[in-house]
Design a protein around this motif. Structure first.
Motif, PDB file in Angstrom:
ATOM      1  N   LEU A   1       0.808  -1.220   0.000  1.00 31.57           N
ATOM      2  CA  LEU A   1       0.000   0.000   0.000  1.00 31.57           C
ATOM      3  C   LEU A   1       0.845   1.276   0.000  1.00 31.57           C
ATOM      4  CD1 LEU A   1      -2.734  -1.117   2.543  1.00 31.57           C
ATOM      5  CD2 LEU A   1      -2.886  -1.072   0.039  1.00 31.57           C
ATOM      6  N   LEU A   2       2.138   1.135   0.266  1.00 30.80           N
ATOM      7  CA  LEU A   2       3.031   2.300   0.296  1.00 30.80           C
ATOM      8  C   LEU A   2       3.348   2.765  -1.120  1.00 30.80           C
ATOM      9  CD1 LEU A   2       5.677   1.007   2.881  1.00 30.80           C
ATOM     10  CD2 LEU A   2       3.831   2.637   3.329  1.00 30.80           C
ATOM     11  N   PRO A   3       3.654   4.065  -1.276  1.00 30.14           N
ATOM     12  CA  PRO A   3       4.159   4.523  -2.576  1.00 30.14           C
ATOM     13  C   PRO A   3       5.458   3.764  -2.907  1.00 30.14           C
ATOM     14  CG  PRO A   3       3.628   6.388  -1.146  1.00 30.14           C
ATOM     15  CD  PRO A   3       3.514   5.148  -0.317  1.00 30.14           C
ATOM     16  N   GLU A   4       5.751   3.637  -4.186  1.00 31.29           N
ATOM     17  CA  GLU A   4       6.881   2.821  -4.638  1.00 31.29           C
ATOM     18  C   GLU A   4       8.198   3.171  -3.938  1.00 31.29           C
ATOM     19  OE1 GLU A   4       8.925   3.114  -8.752  1.00 31.29           O
ATOM     20  OE2 GLU A   4       7.409   1.528  -8.946  1.00 31.29           O
ATOM     21  N   LYS A   5       8.495   4.449  -3.825  1.00 30.44           N
ATOM     22  CA  LYS A   5       9.763   4.854  -3.208  1.00 30.44           C
ATOM     23  C   LYS A   5       9.815   4.431  -1.742  1.00 30.44           C
ATOM     24  CE  LYS A   5      12.945   8.644  -2.544  1.00 30.44           C
ATOM     25  NZ  LYS A   5      13.214  10.060  -2.739  1.00 30.44           N
TER      26      LYS A   5
ATOM     27  N   ALA B   1      13.199  10.346   5.959  1.00 34.70           N
ATOM     28  CA  ALA B   1      11.797  10.780   6.012  1.00 34.70           C
ATOM     29  C   ALA B   1      10.893   9.716   5.390  1.00 34.70           C
ATOM     30  CB  ALA B   1      11.634  12.114   5.291  1.00 34.70           C
ATOM     31  N   SER B   2      11.296   9.162   4.250  1.00 29.17           N
ATOM     32  CA  SER B   2      10.504   8.118   3.587  1.00 29.17           C
ATOM     33  C   SER B   2      10.349   6.896   4.483  1.00 29.17           C
ATOM     34  CB  SER B   2      11.163   7.687   2.269  1.00 29.17           C
ATOM     35  OG  SER B   2      11.031   8.674   1.304  1.00 29.17           O
ATOM     36  N   TYR B   3      11.446   6.503   5.118  1.00 29.88           N
ATOM     37  CA  TYR B   3      11.401   5.334   5.995  1.00 29.88           C
ATOM     38  C   TYR B   3      10.465   5.589   7.178  1.00 29.88           C
ATOM     39  CZ  TYR B   3      12.873   1.372   8.850  1.00 29.88           C
ATOM     40  OH  TYR B   3      12.879   0.223   9.597  1.00 29.88           O
ATOM     41  N   HIS B   4      10.583   6.775   7.778  1.00 33.82           N
ATOM     42  CA  HIS B   4       9.740   7.139   8.919  1.00 33.82           C
ATOM     43  C   HIS B   4       8.258   7.089   8.532  1.00 33.82           C
ATOM     44  CE1 HIS B   4       8.392   9.222  12.534  1.00 33.82           C
ATOM     45  NE2 HIS B   4       7.719  10.034  11.750  1.00 33.82           N
ATOM     46  N   HIS B   5       7.925   7.686   7.392  1.00 32.47           N
ATOM     47  CA  HIS B   5       6.528   7.677   6.935  1.00 32.47           C
ATOM     48  C   HIS B   5       6.049   6.251   6.643  1.00 32.47           C
ATOM     49  CE1 HIS B   5       6.109  11.981   6.860  1.00 32.47           C
ATOM     50  NE2 HIS B   5       7.140  12.129   6.039  1.00 32.47           N
ATOM     51  N   ALA B   6       6.921   5.452   6.040  1.00 33.48           N
ATOM     52  CA  ALA B   6       6.566   4.058   5.729  1.00 33.48           C
ATOM     53  C   ALA B   6       6.257   3.292   7.011  1.00 33.48           C
ATOM     54  CB  ALA B   6       7.705   3.382   4.964  1.00 33.48           C
ATOM     55  N   VAL B   7       7.100   3.439   8.013  1.00 37.14           N
ATOM     56  CA  VAL B   7       6.903   2.732   9.290  1.00 37.14           C
ATOM     57  C   VAL B   7       5.578   3.130   9.914  1.00 37.14           C
ATOM     58  CG1 VAL B   7       7.770   2.505  11.653  1.00 37.14           C
ATOM     59  CG2 VAL B   7       9.359   2.330   9.729  1.00 37.14           C
ATOM     60  N   LYS B   8       5.261   4.423   9.908  1.00 38.56           N
ATOM     61  CA  LYS B   8       4.002   4.899  10.489  1.00 38.56           C
ATOM     62  C   LYS B   8       2.795   4.305   9.748  1.00 38.56           C
ATOM     63  CE  LYS B   8       5.589   7.427  13.755  1.00 38.56           C
ATOM     64  NZ  LYS B   8       5.538   6.841  15.077  1.00 38.56           N
ATOM     65  N   LYS B   9       2.855   4.270   8.426  1.00 38.50           N
ATOM     66  CA  LYS B   9       1.757   3.713   7.638  1.00 38.50           C
ATOM     67  C   LYS B   9       1.600   2.215   7.880  1.00 38.50           C
ATOM     68  CE  LYS B   9       2.134   7.157   3.962  1.00 38.50           C
ATOM     69  NZ  LYS B   9       2.587   7.405   2.577  1.00 38.50           N
ATOM     70  N   ILE B  10       2.726   1.523   7.974  1.00 40.13           N
ATOM     71  CA  ILE B  10       2.681   0.074   8.217  1.00 40.13           C
ATOM     72  C   ILE B  10       2.113  -0.207   9.600  1.00 40.13           C
ATOM     73  CG2 ILE B  10       4.126  -1.979   8.595  1.00 40.13           C
ATOM     74  CD1 ILE B  10       5.920  -0.872   6.282  1.00 40.13           C
ATOM     75  N   GLU B  11       2.561   0.552  10.596  1.00 36.82           N
ATOM     76  CA  GLU B  11       2.032   0.383  11.961  1.00 36.82           C
ATOM     77  C   GLU B  11       0.525   0.600  11.979  1.00 36.82           C
ATOM     78  OE1 GLU B  11       4.304   3.171  14.304  1.00 36.82           O
ATOM     79  OE2 GLU B  11       5.953   1.740  14.582  1.00 36.82           O
TER      80      GLU B  11
END
Length: 180
Positions: A129-133, A164-174
């Protein structure tokens, strides 16, 4: 760095090329397989993309300028090959790449090369569900434990943007895991 330059010369020299390429395969086949597998998910597709990656490495090695490590250059090729493969496969099946990845994840239980459990499948569904990057950054950091500097070289993005991308990804996954 000098060792790497000498190794590249062996790869380019017709007399030492075969032995050097065997060494290249021995050193990079497994990490590149894991990297590609994290992107395309399916084992058989991963093998195809890995083969294409090594063909491209062999074809374009003469153009390698040495501005990055050989490892980073090969990872960039593998990343591009994997993304191209997914986009072509999705287009061929008249579906989006997200739909393709979801179908692949749904088939993971039947994949004899997948030894994960329900939690890992749920994690894969969240990642799709995350953006590709963000997907790429998360997979490289979380699964492969690459340093931000290495990811930066591979993806051609600043370390700050990657963090920043990693942080946002982790929040979305959580959030996905908590609500599903």
């Amino acid at each position: 760095m000098q060792e790497e330059k000498e190794f590249i010369q062996k790869l380019l020299n017709p007399k030492t090329q075969n032995q050097a390429f065997e060494e290249l395969l021995k050193n990079y086949q497994k990490p590149l397989y894991n990297h590609i597998r994290n992107i395309v998910i399916n084992h058989d597709d991963t093998d195809d993309v890995l083969q294409n990656t090594f063909i491209k490495v062999f074809q374009y090695l003469k153009n390698f300028k040495g501005e990055s490590k050989l490892f980073s250059w090969m990872y960039r090729i593998a990343t591009n090959e994997a993304l191209t493969f997914l986009n072509q496969k999705a287009k061929k099946n008249n579906i989006t790449s997200v739909e393709l990845q979801n179908k692949t994840i749904d088939n993971l239980k039947a994949d004899v090369h997948f030894d994960g459990n329900e939690i890992q499948i749920k994690l894969q569904k969240a990642i799709v569900l995350l953006p590709e990057k963000q997907q790429l950054v998360f997979k490289m950091k979380y699964f492969q434990e690459l340093k931000y500097e290495e990811i930066s070289t591979i993806l051609g993005t600043s370390v700050g943007a990657l963090k920043a991308s990693y942080h946002h990804a982790v929040k979305k996954i959580e959030a996905f895991v908590t609500h599903n």
